[in-house]
Scaffold this motif. Structure first.
Motif, PDB file in Angstrom:
ATOM      1  N   SER A  25       0.836  -1.212   0.000  1.00  0.00           N
ATOM      2  CA  SER A  25       0.000   0.000   0.000  1.00  0.00           C
ATOM      3  C   SER A  25       0.863   1.251   0.000  1.00  0.00           C
ATOM      4  O   SER A  25       0.599   2.221  -0.735  1.00  0.00           O
ATOM      5  CB  SER A  25      -0.916   0.000   1.237  1.00  0.00           C
ATOM      6  OG  SER A  25      -1.788  -1.103   1.202  1.00  0.00           O
ATOM      7  N   HIS A  76       2.457   1.794  -3.368  1.00  0.00           N
ATOM      8  CA  HIS A  76       1.482   2.188  -4.387  1.00  0.00           C
ATOM      9  C   HIS A  76       1.205   3.686  -4.338  1.00  0.00           C
ATOM     10  O   HIS A  76       1.104   4.344  -5.384  1.00  0.00           O
ATOM     11  CB  HIS A  76       0.188   1.407  -4.186  1.00  0.00           C
ATOM     12  CG  HIS A  76      -0.912   1.821  -5.132  1.00  0.00           C
ATOM     13  ND1 HIS A  76      -0.898   1.467  -6.480  1.00  0.00           N
ATOM     14  CD2 HIS A  76      -2.031   2.572  -4.943  1.00  0.00           C
ATOM     15  CE1 HIS A  76      -1.960   1.993  -7.058  1.00  0.00           C
ATOM     16  NE2 HIS A  76      -2.664   2.668  -6.156  1.00  0.00           N
ATOM     17  N   PHE A  77       1.063   4.238  -3.118  1.00  0.00           N
ATOM     18  CA  PHE A  77       0.724   5.656  -3.001  1.00  0.00           C
ATOM     19  C   PHE A  77       1.963   6.551  -2.895  1.00  0.00           C
ATOM     20  O   PHE A  77       1.823   7.761  -2.823  1.00  0.00           O
ATOM     21  CB  PHE A  77      -0.179   5.877  -1.787  1.00  0.00           C
ATOM     22  CG  PHE A  77      -1.577   5.365  -2.000  1.00  0.00           C
ATOM     23  CD1 PHE A  77      -2.513   6.133  -2.700  1.00  0.00           C
ATOM     24  CD2 PHE A  77      -1.955   4.107  -1.561  1.00  0.00           C
ATOM     25  CE1 PHE A  77      -3.781   5.658  -2.906  1.00  0.00           C
ATOM     26  CE2 PHE A  77      -3.225   3.627  -1.774  1.00  0.00           C
ATOM     27  CZ  PHE A  77      -4.159   4.403  -2.454  1.00  0.00           C
ATOM     28  N   ASP A 114      -0.720  12.294  -0.949  1.00  0.00           N
ATOM     29  CA  ASP A 114      -0.647  10.849  -1.175  1.00  0.00           C
ATOM     30  C   ASP A 114      -1.240  10.086   0.015  1.00  0.00           C
ATOM     31  O   ASP A 114      -1.954   9.086  -0.152  1.00  0.00           O
ATOM     32  CB  ASP A 114       0.806  10.429  -1.394  1.00  0.00           C
ATOM     33  CG  ASP A 114       1.367  10.960  -2.697  1.00  0.00           C
ATOM     34  OD1 ASP A 114       0.556  11.296  -3.577  1.00  0.00           O
ATOM     35  OD2 ASP A 114       2.590  11.029  -2.831  1.00  0.00           O
ATOM     36  N   ALA A 144      -5.006  10.221  -0.052  1.00  0.00           N
ATOM     37  CA  ALA A 144      -5.542   9.279  -1.033  1.00  0.00           C
ATOM     38  C   ALA A 144      -5.497   7.850  -0.506  1.00  0.00           C
ATOM     39  O   ALA A 144      -6.413   7.049  -0.741  1.00  0.00           O
ATOM     40  CB  ALA A 144      -4.761   9.395  -2.340  1.00  0.00           C
ATOM     41  N   CYS A 145      -4.422   7.545   0.227  1.00  0.00           N
ATOM     42  CA  CYS A 145      -4.307   6.194   0.800  1.00  0.00           C
ATOM     43  C   CYS A 145      -5.421   5.943   1.814  1.00  0.00           C
ATOM     44  O   CYS A 145      -6.044   4.883   1.825  1.00  0.00           O
ATOM     45  CB  CYS A 145      -2.930   6.036   1.445  1.00  0.00           C
ATOM     46  SG  CYS A 145      -2.655   4.396   2.152  1.00  0.00           S
ATOM     47  N   ILE A 178      -8.368   7.398   1.982  1.00  0.00           N
ATOM     48  CA  ILE A 178      -9.643   7.308   1.278  1.00  0.00           C
ATOM     49  C   ILE A 178      -9.816   5.932   0.655  1.00  0.00           C
ATOM     50  O   ILE A 178     -10.904   5.338   0.665  1.00  0.00           O
ATOM     51  CB  ILE A 178      -9.735   8.411   0.214  1.00  0.00           C
ATOM     52  CG1 ILE A 178      -9.820   9.784   0.899  1.00  0.00           C
ATOM     53  CG2 ILE A 178     -10.935   8.208  -0.694  1.00  0.00           C
ATOM     54  CD1 ILE A 178      -9.758  10.958  -0.054  1.00  0.00           C
ATOM     55  N   SER A 179      -8.712   5.377   0.091  1.00  0.00           N
ATOM     56  CA  SER A 179      -8.798   4.052  -0.532  1.00  0.00           C
ATOM     57  C   SER A 179      -9.115   2.966   0.501  1.00  0.00           C
ATOM     58  O   SER A 179      -9.644   1.911   0.155  1.00  0.00           O
ATOM     59  CB  SER A 179      -7.479   3.737  -1.233  1.00  0.00           C
ATOM     60  OG  SER A 179      -6.451   3.526  -0.285  1.00  0.00           O
ATOM     61  N   MET A 180      -8.778   3.232   1.798  1.00  0.00           N
ATOM     62  CA  MET A 180      -9.059   2.248   2.845  1.00  0.00           C
ATOM     63  C   MET A 180     -10.418   2.476   3.498  1.00  0.00           C
ATOM     64  O   MET A 180     -10.766   1.845   4.486  1.00  0.00           O
ATOM     65  CB  MET A 180      -7.953   2.305   3.914  1.00  0.00           C
ATOM     66  CG  MET A 180      -6.611   1.808   3.396  1.00  0.00           C
ATOM     67  SD  MET A 180      -5.372   1.672   4.700  1.00  0.00           S
ATOM     68  CE  MET A 180      -5.185   3.381   5.145  1.00  0.00           C
ATOM     69  N   GLY A 181     -11.212   3.460   2.982  1.00  0.00           N
ATOM     70  CA  GLY A 181     -12.570   3.654   3.453  1.00  0.00           C
ATOM     71  C   GLY A 181     -12.753   4.758   4.467  1.00  0.00           C
ATOM     72  O   GLY A 181     -13.838   4.914   5.040  1.00  0.00           O
ATOM     73  N   ASN A 238     -13.628   8.328   5.792  1.00  0.00           N
ATOM     74  CA  ASN A 238     -14.408   9.469   5.355  1.00  0.00           C
ATOM     75  C   ASN A 238     -14.273  10.538   6.429  1.00  0.00           C
ATOM     76  O   ASN A 238     -14.932  10.483   7.466  1.00  0.00           O
ATOM     77  CB  ASN A 238     -15.873   9.081   5.154  1.00  0.00           C
ATOM     78  CG  ASN A 238     -16.679  10.234   4.571  1.00  0.00           C
ATOM     79  OD1 ASN A 238     -16.111  11.252   4.152  1.00  0.00           O
ATOM     80  ND2 ASN A 238     -17.990  10.097   4.568  1.00  0.00           N
TER      81      ASN A 238
END
Length: 854
Positions: A721, A724-725, A737, A740-741, A743-746, A748
């Motif tokens: 992970s 990737h970011f 970055d 974004a990481c 947010i990709s893990m849920g 909010n």
């Protein structure tokens, strides 16, 4: 138009080029040539796309006029969308080859993409570029940049810009203002070869035009601005161990800062030192670099390792991170270290330049004294001779002889004019180079010039007096006159040859000494002809002696037209060429050969060590971010690398020895390699620091894994992970970055929640998240180990660091149901700083993790 032609040639040679440094110029020229072929338009789209980072519509491949017009319209529409105003310019004019419209569009695009963004001290575009040029060229003589046309005609402005930023590329001291063609071609060739600045102008067009084209020169100068205006980023350091962190940081920072100030403090105090003093300073500086600085490099590296270990252990113990005091931060140590290295580089360059300057000054001063002594010996007694009134009581024949003698003297006087001019030029150069004994040099030069003027006045007066007795010329013997006319130039030639042979010389390359040897061989080839002239002159004197003896002339064996006699000619002939210059040239040639050997010896090693260091840096970077094997495997692999790197140290030491031999031989350049000893030292230090830091990071990851109970599969997932970011592949994520990481893990979250998380993973507020911090955060999130202190810290962020929070702040930052839940259960805040409606979030947080029924 010349610049356009050059750029079109460059594009056609390499149509796939995407070099952003020349993209502006290539774009403008590919778009606007009157040929208007589809090929040129496609190249224009390609370069515009590379410049703006956007893709354009696919061009039409047809070669008909309608296809060309369509392609040009696509390019023009895109250019207009970027803020370039194209007034009254249509695709038809370009396709039809309207040169006026096309060249007008060129300048508009150049002004937008290459010049408009230039800004210097609140000035922009043309004024900013002109101010930048004036400041960069201010220290150079004969350079006065006032505009973008005639100020650049002599070429010195371009050469000064290059020399200011890259002094090794141009020997500015050898340039002459009266040779603009050489200056311009030198600047254009060097810029194209070493700076990747295309050759947009022709020297013939600039020199042959009363007012060069302002736009063309401005465009070309803007290329220099973009090439030289970048700034190098300084790497950041890390703190020391946990026991005495503040003291260690302060100690190393003081050493770095004081050393920097020490070297900088020498600049204004050594301007009048001798060559021996300068060489001693250079030796002292080498001892500092070799003996005193390496332990500090190791100390700085150990500080970073200890600081990282301390922070890791504090995190594992759920303790706050250690924050050094003001002035002892990681960035402070790094900035101070960078300042030290900058000061070292500047001091070394200054020492070498000062040695060159003193060497040049000693050579010029000795040359001035030699020429002045020769001239003073020649002028000795000349004023008394010119002031004699011997012609008043002389016979006609004697007066005629005096007139001829005076004519020969005038010829001799004119022959010495060059020597006087050379003496004055040398004195002027000594003044410009700030020679310490300039007052005595100026006084002696002024005395010689005043005496020279006096000789001219006295010569003119005596000539006028002797001309009144011109009738005496009828009785003079032509042989005396012929002897005088031939003997005087020959005597001057011998004196000049004597000066040249006795003159000292200084060279720096084997090519220069070979040139001197060739010139000396050519001189020796002229000696047989000179000897024939000497024999002819002596033959004239012998003929004169026969005539005097025949006619019983009471001349006492002297020539009335010149003071030069055969004995003097023979003496000077024998003395002039009995010199050891051949041996001196041979010895100097051997020295230059040895210098060339030292250059090649250093270059052969540097060209191997430099790429090796770069390769190792890249390999270490790959190991630190790849996921092959366990952390223990990576640690073992890194330690093997560290051992191989340490074993390479003898080669670095050997290169240091070769570098010391080069400096002791006063070798200032090396054309056989692009690596300097400074590059090798910096690269070696970075390599040692990087491998130590990387090993420490792996060890800390092992500590975190064992303490948190993280499996190897989880570690691999975390690394995948993070990689990737980590879009910039720097080993660290920036704030965007990381967002974004999350947010990709849920996640909010609002700005306040993100700020709270950033304060956890980036306590130093550097704007960067390391892999270690990412692991700590993920391990806490997956273990769900929130505490009352963490909840309280979150409320404190929402409250803006106040001890209480308001209902409006809760409703603004939390979802409605959570906000109302908190408002209903929080007790009023009763502290001294309470305001109406203040709620106590501290007791609420404690109750959440206590035994309260909240």
């Amino acid at each position: 138009s010349t610049a356009v032609s050059h750029q079109l040639t460059n594009i056609q040679k390499n149509p796939e080029a995407t070099d952003t440094q020349c993209c502006h110029d290539n774009l403008c020229r590919a778009l606007t040539l009157p040929y208007a072929l589809s090929y040129c338009h496609i190249q224009a789209w390609f370069h515009l796309r590379a410049e703006c980072g956007e893709r354009l519509a696919k061009p039409e491949r047809g070669k008909m006029r309608v296809h060309k017009i369509s392609n040009v319209n696509k390019a023009l529409n895109f250019i207009a969308s970027k803020g370039v105003k194209l007034v009254s310019i249509g695709a038809e004019e370009i396709v039809d080859g309207n040169a006026k419209m096309t060249l007008g569009m060129i300048w508009t695009i150049i002004l937008r993409f290459a010049i408009q963004d230039i800004s210097v001290e609140e000035t922009s575009a043309k004024e900013g570029l002109l101010l930048w040029c004036q400041r960069k060229t201010a220290p150079y003589k004969n350079v006065n940049i006032q505009n973008f046309h005639i100020s650049w005609k002599d070429g010195l402005g371009f050469c000064a810009l290059i020399h200011r930023h890259r002094p090794e590329l141009i020997d500015y001291g050898k340039l002459r203002k009266d040779d603009p063609m050489t200056n311009l071609n030198t600047a254009f060739d060097v810029a194209e070869k070493y700076l990747d600045i295309p050759k947009m102008l022709d020297a013939e067009d600039i020199v042959g035009t009363a007012r060069p084209d302002e736009k063309a020169i401005m465009t070309y100068v803007s290329s220099f601005y973009h090439a030289f205006s970048g700034a190098q980023k300084v790497s950041q350091g890390t703190p020391s161990n946990a026991s005495l962190p503040s003291l260690c940081f302060c100690s190393l920072g003081f050493v770095i800062t004081s050393s920097s100030d020490y070297w900088l403090s020498w600049f204004p105090t050594l301007l009048t030192n001798t060559m021996q003093a300068m060489q001693q300073k250079l030796e002292d500086f080498r001892d500092y670099r070799r003996l005193h600085k390496p332990p500090k490099v190791q100390e700085k590296c150990q500080l970073e390792i200890n600081f990282n270990t301390l922070q890791t252990k504090l995190r594992l113990s759920n303790r706050p991170a250690f924050m050094p005091s003001e002035g002892k931060m990681v960035s402070d140590i790094s900035n101070a270290w960078g300042s030290l290295e900058g000061a070292e580089k500047g001091y070394e360059e200054w020492l070498l330049n000062e040695i060159r300057r003193l060497e040049r000054l000693d050579h010029l001063a000795e040359k001035f004294r030699q020429k002045a002594a020769i001239h003073e010996a020649w002028t000795n007694g000349k004023e008394e001779m010119l002031q004699r009134k011997d012609y008043e009581t002389a016979s006609l024949s004697d007066i005629k002889a005096l007139l001829k003698k005076h004519e020969a003297f005038e010829s001799d006087l004119a022959a010495h004019q060059d020597r006087v001019e050379q003496i004055a030029a040398i004195a002027q150069e000594l003044n410009e180079l700030e020679y310490y004994d300039s007052p005595s040099v100026n006084a002696r030069c002024q005395q010689i010039c005043d005496q020279w003027d006096s000789l001219g006045v006295l010569t003119q007066k005596r000539s006028e007096a002797l001309q009144r007795t011109e009738k005496l010329l009828e009785t003079i013997d032509q042989l005396y006159l012929e002897f005088a006319k031939r003997a005087a130039p020959f005597n001057n030639w011998m004196e000049g040859a004597m000066e040249d042979l006795q003159d000292t010389f200084i060279v720096h390359t084997i090519e220069e000494i070979q040139g001197l040897s060739t010139a000396h061989e050519q001189f020796k080839a002229t000696l047989p002809e000179a000897d024939k002239e000497r024999q002819a002159i002596l033959g004239i004197h012998n003929e004169i002696a026969k005539i005097v003896q025949t006619y019983h002339v009471n001349m006492a064996g002297t020539n009335p037209y010149t003071t030069i006699n055969p004995q003097e000619i023979n003496a000077k002939w024998d003395k002039s060429f009995q010199t050891n210059i051949d041996q001196a040239l041979i010895e100097e040639h051997a020295r230059q050969q040895n210098n060339e050997r030292l250059r090649r010896q250093f270059a052969n090693q540097a060209n191997v060590i430099g790429p090796w260091i770069q390769t190792k840096m890249e390999e270490i970077g790959r190991i630190s971010i790849e996921m092959h094997g366990t952390l223990e495997d990576q640690l073992t692999h890194l330690r093997q690398y560290e051992k191989s790197i340490v074993n390479y140290k003898p080669k670095i030491d050997q290169l240091e020895g070769d570098h010391q031999l080069i400096q002791e031989a006063l070798i200032f350049d090396n054309k056989h390699t692009n690596y300097t000893m400074e590059h090798i030292r910096v690269g070696w230090e970075q390599l040692l620091t990087t491998i130590a830091r990387t090993i420490n990071e792996i060890e800390n990851q092992i500590l975190t894994r064992d303490a948190k109970g993280i499996s190897q599969e989880q570690m691999n997932e975390f690394r995948a992970s993070f990689n990737h970011f980590d879009r910039k592949r720097t080993g660290m994520m920036d704030a965007e970055d990381f967002r974004a990481c999350l947010i990709s893990m849920g996640y909010n979250m609002g700005e306040a929640e993100f700020a709270r998380i950033m304060s956890i993973v980036d306590p130093n507020r550097l704007g960067l998240i390391t892999f270690q911090a990412f692991i700590d955060f993920m391990s806490r999130e997956t273990a769900d180990t929130d505490t009352a202190d963490q909840v309280m810290a979150s409320f404190k962020v929402l409250a803006g660091d106040k001890n209480y929070i308001l209902a409006d702040e809760l409703r603004r930052e939390l979802p409605p149901d959570q906000a109302e839940y908190c408002i209903a259960r929080m007790t009023p805040y009763t502290g001294p700083d309470a305001v109406p409606g203040a709620l106590d979030y501290m007791s609420f947080s404690t109750a959440l993790y206590g035994e309260s029924d909240l």
